[in-house]
Design a protein around this motif. Structure first.
Motif, PDB file in Angstrom:
ATOM      1  N   ALA A  25       0.835  -1.206   0.000  1.00 15.80           N
ATOM      2  CA  ALA A  25       0.000   0.000   0.000  1.00 15.80           C
ATOM      3  C   ALA A  25       0.869   1.255   0.000  1.00 15.80           C
ATOM      4  N   GLN A  31      -4.479   3.032   0.234  1.00 19.04           N
ATOM      5  CA  GLN A  31      -4.743   2.826   1.664  1.00 19.04           C
ATOM      6  C   GLN A  31      -4.646   1.339   1.987  1.00 19.04           C
ATOM      7  N   SER A  72     -14.569   0.057  -0.527  1.00 19.17           N
ATOM      8  CA  SER A  72     -13.424   0.943  -0.624  1.00 19.17           C
ATOM      9  C   SER A  72     -12.913   0.932  -2.047  1.00 19.17           C
ATOM     10  N   ALA A  75      -7.516   0.524  -2.372  1.00 20.44           N
ATOM     11  CA  ALA A  75      -7.037  -0.017  -1.098  1.00 20.44           C
ATOM     12  C   ALA A  75      -6.382  -1.370  -1.323  1.00 20.44           C
TER      13      ALA A  75
END
Length: 166
Positions: A25, A31, A72, A75
């Motif tokens: 990440a 994220q 999300s 991510a």
């Protein structure tokens, strides 16, 4: 690979999903989400407590609900080793990203899981570590978009391999 999608890491307990996920990440500017941590936040319990107090079925239900509530983008998502036992959770994760299987040999997993009881590893009643491994391998292979071999590799080279595979 479009980095607006998620990168979902699946694999055995001890495969390095959380550690690889954090570094991945960082290096991709995305994220990081660890579904085991989300489960702990959601329930206020450690994974092992959920298994001990509520049982494997309850754990599976909580894990599934937690993942289905996840929406999300961009991510890296590290999942628990047992997530592949839920078709609904895996369908949801696959619809929102690319699934990468961090593959390790049985012997490597065993060596990495020195202290199995504190790790919250979902063994079915009476199931040995070997049986759990053999049960899950075909599931990881079924859901993986990409497979990265991690046995005997250090963290940096696994991250590099994942990036190259993507």
């Amino acid at each position: 690979m479009h980095y607006h999608e998620n990168i979902v890491l699946i694999g055995m307990p001890g495969a390095g999903k959380s550690t690889v996920g954090v570094v991945l990440a960082k290096s991709l500017g995305m994220q990081f989400i660890d579904t085991d941590i989300l489960i702990q936040e959601r329930t206020g319990k450690m994974l092992q407590e959920i298994l001990d107090e509520d049982g494997a079925d309850a754990f599976k239900r909580i894990e599934e609900e937690t993942i289905l509530s996840l929406h999300s983008s961009r991510a890296v998502i590290a999942t628990g080793g047992s997530v592949v036992r839920s078709e609904a959770a895996m369908a949801h994760l696959k619809s929102e990203g690319v699934v990468v299987y961090l593959e390790i040999a049985y012997e490597e997993m065993e060596a990495r899981l020195k202290n199995i009881t504190a790790r919250g590893i979902l063994l079915l009643p009476g199931q040995s570590l070997r049986e759990m491994y053999d049960e899950r391998v075909p599931l990881y292979e079924k859901y993986a978009d990409l497979t990265v071999a991690c046995s005997g590799e250090d963290l940096e080279s696994v991250v590099q391999r994942v990036v190259e595979a993507l």
